[in-house]
Design a protein around this motif. Structure first.
Motif, PDB file in Angstrom:
ATOM      1  N   ASP A 116       0.751  -1.109   0.076  1.00  0.00           N
ATOM      2  CA  ASP A 116      -0.104  -0.145  -0.168  1.00  0.00           C
ATOM      3  C   ASP A 116       0.821   1.335   0.002  1.00  0.00           C
ATOM      4  OD1 ASP A 116      -2.535  -1.368   0.166  1.00  0.00           O
ATOM      5  OD2 ASP A 116      -2.169  -1.559   2.086  1.00  0.00           O
ATOM      6  N   PRO A 117       0.247   2.388  -0.587  1.00  0.00           N
ATOM      7  CA  PRO A 117       1.108   3.705  -0.529  1.00  0.00           C
ATOM      8  C   PRO A 117       1.132   3.976   0.935  1.00  0.00           C
ATOM      9  CG  PRO A 117      -1.054   4.195  -1.341  1.00  0.00           C
ATOM     10  CD  PRO A 117      -0.876   2.575  -0.941  1.00  0.00           C
ATOM     11  N   PRO A 118       2.293   5.237   1.367  1.00  0.00           N
ATOM     12  CA  PRO A 118       2.514   5.559   2.505  1.00  0.00           C
ATOM     13  C   PRO A 118       1.406   6.350   3.124  1.00  0.00           C
ATOM     14  CG  PRO A 118       3.492   6.994   0.810  1.00  0.00           C
ATOM     15  CD  PRO A 118       3.096   5.932   0.073  1.00  0.00           C
ATOM     16  N   HIS A 119       0.386   6.723   2.558  1.00  0.00           N
ATOM     17  CA  HIS A 119      -0.770   7.606   2.951  1.00  0.00           C
ATOM     18  C   HIS A 119      -1.992   6.830   3.395  1.00  0.00           C
ATOM     19  CE1 HIS A 119       1.844  11.160   2.464  1.00  0.00           C
ATOM     20  NE2 HIS A 119       1.778  10.802   1.239  1.00  0.00           N
ATOM     21  N   SER A 120      -1.773   5.405   3.178  1.00  0.00           N
ATOM     22  CA  SER A 120      -2.922   4.708   3.178  1.00  0.00           C
ATOM     23  C   SER A 120      -2.862   4.392   4.808  1.00  0.00           C
ATOM     24  CB  SER A 120      -2.744   3.327   2.500  1.00  0.00           C
ATOM     25  OG  SER A 120      -1.645   2.463   3.187  1.00  0.00           O
ATOM     26  N   PRO A 121      -4.384   3.801   5.108  1.00  0.00           N
ATOM     27  CA  PRO A 121      -4.467   3.503   6.586  1.00  0.00           C
ATOM     28  C   PRO A 121      -3.452   2.697   7.268  1.00  0.00           C
ATOM     29  CG  PRO A 121      -6.888   3.363   5.485  1.00  0.00           C
ATOM     30  CD  PRO A 121      -5.495   3.549   4.531  1.00  0.00           C
ATOM     31  N   VAL A 122      -2.904   1.593   6.474  1.00  0.00           N
ATOM     32  CA  VAL A 122      -1.943   0.726   6.808  1.00  0.00           C
ATOM     33  C   VAL A 122      -0.700   1.066   5.975  1.00  0.00           C
ATOM     34  CG1 VAL A 122      -1.247  -1.507   7.452  1.00  0.00           C
ATOM     35  CG2 VAL A 122      -3.444  -0.947   7.704  1.00  0.00           C
ATOM     36  N   PRO A 123       0.058   2.049   6.121  1.00  0.00           N
ATOM     37  CA  PRO A 123       1.299   2.148   5.353  1.00  0.00           C
ATOM     38  C   PRO A 123       2.014   1.090   5.035  1.00  0.00           C
ATOM     39  CG  PRO A 123       1.155   3.892   7.043  1.00  0.00           C
ATOM     40  CD  PRO A 123       0.192   2.733   7.447  1.00  0.00           C
ATOM     41  N   TYR A 124       2.353   0.789   3.918  1.00  0.00           N
ATOM     42  CA  TYR A 124       3.418  -0.295   3.134  1.00  0.00           C
ATOM     43  C   TYR A 124       2.844  -1.551   3.717  1.00  0.00           C
ATOM     44  CZ  TYR A 124       6.271   3.931   3.124  1.00  0.00           C
ATOM     45  OH  TYR A 124       6.710   5.226   2.881  1.00  0.00           O
ATOM     46  N   GLY A 125       1.386  -1.920   3.947  1.00  0.00           N
ATOM     47  CA  GLY A 125       0.945  -3.076   4.074  1.00  0.00           C
ATOM     48  C   GLY A 125       0.961  -3.766   2.891  1.00  0.00           C
ATOM     49  N   TYR A 126       0.757  -5.223   2.865  1.00  0.00           N
ATOM     50  CA  TYR A 126       0.603  -5.928   1.597  1.00  0.00           C
ATOM     51  C   TYR A 126      -1.058  -5.808   1.135  1.00  0.00           C
ATOM     52  CZ  TYR A 126       4.766  -8.691   2.515  1.00  0.00           C
ATOM     53  OH  TYR A 126       6.071  -8.971   2.674  1.00  0.00           O
ATOM     54  N   THR A 127      -0.900  -5.414  -0.267  1.00  0.00           N
ATOM     55  CA  THR A 127      -2.237  -5.200  -1.110  1.00  0.00           C
ATOM     56  C   THR A 127      -2.862  -6.711  -1.381  1.00  0.00           C
ATOM     57  OG1 THR A 127      -1.100  -5.432  -3.326  1.00  0.00           O
ATOM     58  CG2 THR A 127      -1.370  -3.164  -2.362  1.00  0.00           C
ATOM     59  N   LEU A 128      -4.090  -6.513  -1.782  1.00  0.00           N
ATOM     60  CA  LEU A 128      -4.951  -7.772  -2.254  1.00  0.00           C
ATOM     61  C   LEU A 128      -4.221  -8.563  -3.444  1.00  0.00           C
ATOM     62  CD1 LEU A 128      -7.456  -9.367  -1.496  1.00  0.00           C
ATOM     63  CD2 LEU A 128      -8.589  -7.962  -3.311  1.00  0.00           C
ATOM     64  N   GLN A 129      -3.596  -7.861  -4.309  1.00  0.00           N
ATOM     65  CA  GLN A 129      -2.897  -8.566  -5.529  1.00  0.00           C
ATOM     66  C   GLN A 129      -1.733  -9.436  -4.887  1.00  0.00           C
ATOM     67  OE1 GLN A 129      -1.634  -5.622  -8.214  1.00  0.00           O
ATOM     68  NE2 GLN A 129      -0.919  -7.016  -9.705  1.00  0.00           N
ATOM     69  N   PHE A 130      -0.911  -9.045  -3.758  1.00  0.00           N
ATOM     70  CA  PHE A 130      -0.013  -9.776  -3.315  1.00  0.00           C
ATOM     71  C   PHE A 130      -0.538 -11.116  -3.136  1.00  0.00           C
ATOM     72  CE2 PHE A 130       1.966 -11.445   0.517  1.00  0.00           C
ATOM     73  CZ  PHE A 130       3.277 -11.574   0.158  1.00  0.00           C
ATOM     74  N   TRP A 131      -1.557 -11.140  -2.206  1.00  0.00           N
ATOM     75  CA  TRP A 131      -2.019 -12.568  -1.800  1.00  0.00           C
ATOM     76  C   TRP A 131      -2.755 -13.032  -3.171  1.00  0.00           C
ATOM     77  CZ3 TRP A 131      -0.578 -13.451   2.561  1.00  0.00           C
ATOM     78  CH2 TRP A 131      -0.314 -12.488   3.629  1.00  0.00           C
ATOM     79  N   HIS A 132      -3.291 -12.571  -3.922  1.00  0.00           N
ATOM     80  CA  HIS A 132      -3.693 -13.213  -5.075  1.00  0.00           C
ATOM     81  C   HIS A 132      -2.461 -13.791  -5.897  1.00  0.00           C
ATOM     82  CE1 HIS A 132      -7.772 -10.822  -5.655  1.00  0.00           C
ATOM     83  NE2 HIS A 132      -7.806 -11.824  -4.777  1.00  0.00           N
ATOM     84  N   VAL A 133      -1.470 -13.382  -5.802  1.00  0.00           N
ATOM     85  CA  VAL A 133      -0.259 -13.570  -6.681  1.00  0.00           C
ATOM     86  C   VAL A 133       0.258 -15.027  -5.934  1.00  0.00           C
ATOM     87  CG1 VAL A 133       2.097 -13.352  -7.245  1.00  0.00           C
ATOM     88  CG2 VAL A 133       0.538 -11.480  -7.862  1.00  0.00           C
ATOM     89  N   LEU A 134       0.428 -14.766  -4.567  1.00  0.00           N
ATOM     90  CA  LEU A 134       0.786 -15.825  -3.609  1.00  0.00           C
ATOM     91  C   LEU A 134       0.069 -17.003  -3.697  1.00  0.00           C
ATOM     92  CD1 LEU A 134       2.960 -16.679  -1.574  1.00  0.00           C
ATOM     93  CD2 LEU A 134       1.192 -15.732   0.293  1.00  0.00           C
ATOM     94  N   ALA A 135      -1.211 -16.962  -3.894  1.00  0.00           N
ATOM     95  CA  ALA A 135      -2.068 -18.212  -3.975  1.00  0.00           C
ATOM     96  C   ALA A 135      -1.907 -18.743  -5.094  1.00  0.00           C
ATOM     97  CB  ALA A 135      -3.546 -17.679  -3.733  1.00  0.00           C
ATOM     98  N   ALA A 136      -1.828 -18.163  -6.304  1.00  0.00           N
ATOM     99  CA  ALA A 136      -1.712 -18.425  -7.647  1.00  0.00           C
ATOM    100  C   ALA A 136      -0.260 -19.199  -7.898  1.00  0.00           C
ATOM    101  CB  ALA A 136      -1.671 -17.472  -8.642  1.00  0.00           C
ATOM    102  N   ARG A 137       0.810 -18.532  -7.169  1.00  0.00           N
ATOM    103  CA  ARG A 137       2.256 -19.286  -7.172  1.00  0.00           C
ATOM    104  C   ARG A 137       2.096 -20.707  -6.529  1.00  0.00           C
ATOM    105  NH1 ARG A 137       5.980 -14.192  -5.945  1.00  0.00           N
ATOM    106  NH2 ARG A 137       6.558 -13.799  -7.906  1.00  0.00           N
ATOM    107  N   LEU A 138       1.181 -20.900  -5.305  1.00  0.00           N
ATOM    108  CA  LEU A 138       1.165 -22.168  -4.687  1.00  0.00           C
ATOM    109  C   LEU A 138       0.402 -22.956  -5.696  1.00  0.00           C
ATOM    110  CD1 LEU A 138       0.625 -20.882  -0.928  1.00  0.00           C
ATOM    111  CD2 LEU A 138       2.761 -21.674  -1.819  1.00  0.00           C
ATOM    112  N   ALA A 139      -0.855 -22.608  -6.103  1.00  0.00           N
ATOM    113  CA  ALA A 139      -1.434 -23.150  -6.880  1.00  0.00           C
ATOM    114  C   ALA A 139      -0.903 -24.198  -7.935  1.00  0.00           C
ATOM    115  CB  ALA A 139      -2.807 -22.821  -7.196  1.00  0.00           C
TER     116      ALA A 139
END
Length: 962
Positions: free
Chosen positions: A870-893
């Motif tokens: 996430d960008p620095p001004h988001s509620p959780v700065p520098y947290g993982y985005t939803l796209q990260f988890w989608h990519v991780l799940a696709a890699r494991l699959a």
């Protein structure tokens, strides 16, 4: 014993008939026999015997043999090393045109004397050479050993070296009686009837097709890769049925000439078999040539090469001078690099074990052709589609995207477009065909192993190895010495033998396993040192005064790290060999094959981990655990972990594999051929300086062979290990480096001729030994094939950008939800794969020296980095985005699906491909049937002939069949 003469008579009856020995050598042989019977029989002790009594015994035993007893009267106790057989070296000529392939009929003794392959009488062929020094103190053991050799029926002749009078050559010859006796004991298979092939019935349609194909082939070159058997008739092998040799059924076998019935390799193997079972001292374990070589009684032992490998005359016009010359011209010469190997000739000269190695190497090289072609196609596909790749286009056009520094302080901000070249190079290896190539190579490894089983079965059939079983191995001397106090009955032989307790064996295995684990930790420590070097050096190169290195600091770091890693690999390999030798001896294996398998497994494990540990780090760990700007993970809280290049980590993996593979193969080829060449050149140079060129050319064959390099102490271990490690490089990370099979193919084409040249010209002739397969190496190849499926799945899913691009195309790109994934669907991928960082959030020790004002004229506020955060001004700065988890799940699959799919294909192929070809199975069944019929007919013919003779002689006989 009842009397010394009883044992004397028994031993004399076991020696060959003197009438079969040349008149020139009878005197020496008579003296040898006399000395032998008094000294070495177990039931005869050295004693004072009336000499006239001995002469009477000889007259009673050998009435039909003409022996000149007057020459024996002056013989007393034998001198040390039996100097009566010693003749000072003479300049025996070994001219290139002196020897032929086989001795056919009665050749002139003078010609045989000249070629250096016979005794001085020109009739007895030299089957084996022993070398010792007069100054060696082990004279008593050697003396007893040599007399026991003569008691076994072997003939012996000694000759001093021309270059060093302290060196003595012992020439051994096995007469026909000894060869027949031991060939029967060793179950040596010999030809007894030519094979008859029956053509299968073919349909007219198939015959028409074959005629059309043959017409088409007439326009093409006629099998340029096959050896020309018309101009080289010696390549033709007699295709005969074989059976274990039997003296009782000797009339069944095809014997044109007793001198050539057993070829030279078989003769040497029989003599070596005898030498391994001859005692040199009183005692249970004081037996065998190997022990005498290990304690220094003999300096060397080897069979002779069959003359020179060069000739003044062309082989096509004058034929081959000998088998060695033939092998050099049609196998070891660089002019025949594109032709098939004459495996039957290799087997006939070097034996089945070495023949199987070259058969496997040739099969592996042939199977690399499709893999290299597909790999080159994948690379060329990347080259062709380079200008149409949307990702590399966006990287090259991204002049407004500023990337964060890749190291602390000294690394500057950089435009993403500066990595345009690396993005294009990455596309050459990481493109849409990479996944297909990874699947193909996993299937290829299985097909290679399955078809090698079939090829090995055909070779085993052609070389009479189907029914061959290894003899009951002798126990290693070290094992006997360690556990001689504890014995138990051998379930096979029924004889007592040393026994190792289970607790002792387990404790030794545990210590050995601990040593292996410790050495693997040493490898990990070396990799850790390389990691520290990369982390420290990237900052140094970033502040370098040369602009070329400063602008390419990451590439320079990777290149130098790979070279240093290669040097560490070569140094650790020397250490690993000593450690593996120590741990294997610590385990106390019972037999030589157990020792060899244990040592092989350790050396492979050490060298495999040593060679691939850095590659595993780059493939799966580099840039994965670095944190993000403002919160970098650090090594020992000091050094910031290395990041991947803005174009990805695949370029680092390609550099690692390419440099290591090229350097390793170049170094191995130099050590295999260059080192023996230099040593042999130095030996020839010294001989030239001392004796001159003319005299050196007239050295006898045994002296020339002695000056060559001996074969490696571990046999074919180094050759196999080199190829197995290359097979690992070719399959394990092939998804990251599709050109690996092509490099392996080019290396192997050279490797075959290098090994052939080395065996034929630079090494002493190794003993011809038998083997049914490549041994433990096949299991290692299967293990590498399984590991390659797992590693390639992780390389595609984790190291490459294949999965992130796929997720973007189907979920986040312009074609999201449309089921398309073309290049138009990748628009915006580069921007979506980069996260935003606020420059003011840098840590003090990470803050770059420049503020980035050179890009826009004012200090930079934001920079980009590779991650899904996430960008620095988001509620959780520098947290993982939803796209990260989608990519991780696709890699494991992908990993799970890829592995299961490929393993299913591998097992299906293994099931569908039988280990034995159907036509070979039918041939084996028919041959078994025909052999039984032939043996029955031959036996029936013999019985009928005996019956007619009995009738003719009028002797009574019982009513027997037939």
């Amino acid at each position: 014993p009842e009397s010394p003469l009883a044992g004397f008579s028994t031993a004399l009856s076991q020696t060959p008939s003197i009438s079969s020995i040349s008149s020139e050598g009878r005197e020496d042989l008579q003296v040898n026999r006399l000395e032998t019977q008094i000294w070495i029989k177990p039931d005869v002790q050295k004693t004072d015997v009336d000499f006239s009594e001995i002469l009477n015994a000889i007259q009673e035993i050998a009435k039909d043999v003409n022996i000149f007893f007057d020459e024996l009267e002056g013989v007393n106790s034998p001198s040390k090393d039996d100097d009566s057989l010693l003749h000072h070296g003479n300049l025996t000529s070994t001219s290139d045109d002196a020897s032929r392939l086989e001795v056919v009929g009665e050749e002139a003794p003078d010609k045989n004397k000249a070629n250096g392959l016979y005794f001085r009488d020109g009739k007895c062929r030299i089957d084996y050479i022993l070398v010792y020094r007069k100054s060696n103190p082990q004279t008593e053991k050697r003396e007893v050993f040599e007399r026991n050799i003569r008691a076994e029926g072997l003939q012996m002749e000694k000759e001093s070296s021309l270059t060093n009078s302290d060196i003595i050559f012992v020439k051994l010859h096995a007469p026909w009686e000894v060869l027949g006796k031991y060939a029967e004991l060793m179950n040596v298979r010999m030809p007894f009837r030519r094979k008859i092939y029956y053509l299968h019935r073919r349909y007219k349609f198939m015959n028409r097709i074959e005629k059309q194909i043959s017409r088409f082939r007439g326009w093409l070159p006629r099998k340029p890769m096959k050896l020309d058997k018309e101009t080289l008739p010696d390549l033709e092998e007699n295709d005969c049925y074989t059976a274990p040799f039997s003296q009782q059924r000797i009339h069944h076998f095809i014997i044109h000439n007793k001198d050539t019935f057993f070829n030279n390799a078989t003769r040497s193997r029989i003599v070596h078999h005898i030498l391994q079972r001859v005692k040199y001292e009183e005692g249970k374990n004081k037996i065998g040539l190997n022990r005498l070589l290990s304690n220094g009684s003999y300096e060397a032992a080897f069979p002779l090469h069959e003359g020179s490998y060069r000739s003044k005359n062309s082989i096509k016009t004058h034929g081959a001078e000998n088998h060695r010359h033939l092998l050099y011209e049609c196998w070891a010469s660089w002019g025949v690099w594109y032709k098939y190997q004459p495996l039957d000739l290799v087997r006939r000269y070097f034996g089945e074990k070495i023949g199987l190695y070259f058969a496997w190497l040739g099969w592996y090289t042939g199977m690399l052709f499709p893999a290299a072609f597909i790999g080159l196609f994948v690379f060329l596909y990347g080259v062709i589609t380079l200008n149409h790749c949307q990702v590399s286009k966006e990287v090259c056009q991204a002049t407004d995207i500023i990337m964060c520094p890749i190291c602390d302080k000294y690394c500057p901000f950089m435009r993403l477009s500066d990595s345009c070249v690396y993005a294009k190079v990455t596309h050459l290896f990481d493109n849409g065909a990479t996944v297909f190539f990874a699947v193909f190579m996993a299937v290829w490894a299985t097909v290679f192993l399955e078809f090698w089983k079939r090829r090995r079965a055909v070779i085993a059939y052609d070389w009479d190895l189907i029914d061959w079983e290894e003899e009951e191995e002798e126990i290693r001397p070290q094992f006997e010495a360690k556990y001689s106090k504890k014995e138990r009955m051998n379930p096979i032989s029924g004889k007592p033998e040393p026994y190792q307790a289970f607790a002792d064996k387990c404790s030794r295995l545990i210590v050995s396993a601990s040593g292996i684990f410790f050495m693997i930790c040493v490898v990990i420590a070396a990799v850790f040192g390389i990691v520290i070097y990369r982390v420290v050096t990237v900052s140094t190169f970033a502040a370098f005064k040369w602009a070329l290195i400063r602008n390419n600091s990451q590439v320079a770091t990777t290149g130098t790290a790979v070279c240093i890693n290669f040097c560490i690999i070569m140094l650790l390999n020397v250490l690993y060999e000593k450690v593996a030798l120590f741990l294997t001896n610590l385990e106390q294996p019972r037999t030589e094959s157990e020792w060899e398998n244990s040592f092989t497994l350790k050396m492979f494990l050490f060298q495999f981990v040593n060679l691939n540990s850095s590659t595993f780090y780059i493939a799966f760990f580099l840039g994965r655990f670095t944190g993000h700007p403002g919160a970098y993970l650090r090594l020992i809280n000091r050094w910031r972990l290395e990041e991947c290049h803005p174009s990805g980590c695949l370029i680092d993996l390609c550099m690692q594999m390419g440099i290591i593979m090229v350097l390793k193969q170049t170094w191995n080829n130099f050590m295999e051929l260059g080192y023996p060449l230099i040593q042999n050149w130095w030996t020839r140079r010294k001989l030239r300086q001392e004796y001159g060129t003319q005299r050196k050319t007239s050295f006898p064959q045994w002296e020339k062979d002695y000056n060559l390099q001996p074969m490696n102490a571990y046999g074919l271990f180094d050759e196999y290990l080199e190829m197995i490690l290359q097979f690992g490089f070719t399959t394990i990370f092939v998804a990251a480096f599709p050109l690996a099979p092509l490099l392996a193919l080019l290396n192997n084409i050279i490797e075959i001729r290098l090994d052939a040249y080395k065996f034929v010209t630079q090494w002493r002739r190794p003993l011809a030994s038998r083997a049914k397969d490549i041994g433990i190496w096949y299991g290692i190849l299967e293990g590498i094939g399984i590991l390659s499926v797992i590693t390639n799945a992780f390389v595609i899913a984790v190291t490459s950008d294949f999965i992130p691009r796929l997720v973007y195309a189907y979920k986040y790109g312009p074609c999201a939800g449309q089921g398309e994934a073309g290049q138009k669907c990748m628009v915006g991928y580069v921007n979506a794969s980069l996260s935003v960082f606020l420059v003011s959030d840098f840590e003090n020790r990470s803050e770059p020296a420049s503020n980035g004002s050179e890009f826009s004229g004012s200090p930079l506020k934001y920079c980009r980095y590779r991650d899904y955060r996430d960008p620095p001004h988001s509620p959780v700065p520098y947290g993982y985005t939803l796209q990260f988890w989608h990519v991780l799940a696709a890699r494991l699959a992908f990993i799970i699906v890829f592995e299961h799919l490929v393993f299913c294909i591998k097992h299906l192929i293994s099931y569908l491909i039988p280990d034995l070809p159907k036509d070979l199975r039918d041939r084996m069944r028919r041959e078994k049937y025909l052999i039984q019929e032939m043996m029955y007919e031959a036996e029936l013919e013999r019985l009928q002939k005996e019956r007619k003779e009995r009738k003719k002689n009028g002797k009574s006989y019982h009513n027997e069949w037939p």
